[in-house]
Design an enzyme around this catalytic site. Structure first.
Site: not given
Length: 158
Positions: A17, A41, A90, A128
């Protein structure tokens, strides 16, 4: 002046990030990192804790600010008077998902333009969620997150 938003859950912020933030800060006049609430999440850190961590690790970047919001990114885009939305990708899976999100944001707000910044290959495997899992299992995350985040993660998850 071009203002960009980089929206994410950042729970916690990773060096991947941070790399996107630094690169976007070179491209745009202003960059606001927006901590958003992702209802899909379960968060480890509160929105304010995430804002504090991001503010701490970006303090040397003069054109970067951070805040948390609730609500739709498309609405935040207008409220912040942004010109562009930044998204890091990514891999192909990320890109497919982000294209859908970009399409929905533009459907909700025709002014939203999304710019994709590919992740540095050094960070392609980081997330994360994966980092939190490694900490829970006792593995090393040295170099994957800023040191302050590493210390806080270890204390929170052990």
């Amino acid at each position: 002046m071009t203002k960009a938003l980089y929206v994410g859950s950042f729970d916690p912020i990773t060096n991947g990030h941070l790399d996107i933030i630094k690169r976007a800060a070179k491209i745009f006049d202003e960059l606001t990192v927006v901590v958003a609430i992702n209802t899909n999440k379960s968060a480890l850190f509160t929105p304010q804790e995430r804002v504090n961590l991001i503010t701490q690790v970006t303090r040397d970047l003069e054109n970067v600010a951070c805040k948390s919001v609730t609500g739709l990114t498309a609405e935040t885009f207008t409220q912040e008077k942004a010109d562009v939305l930044v998204r890091g990708v990514r891999n192909g899976e990320d890109l497919n998902f982000e294209i859908q999100v970009a399409g929905m944001n533009q459907y909700l707000n025709q002014e939203v333009e999304t710019v994709f910044i590919p992740a540095n290959s050094k960070w392609e495997f980081t997330s994360s969620s994966l980092i939190k899992e490694v900490v829970k299992m006792g593995g090393s995350i040295k170099g994957l997150v800023p040191e302050t985040v590493e210390v806080l993660l270890k204390s929170r998850l052990k």
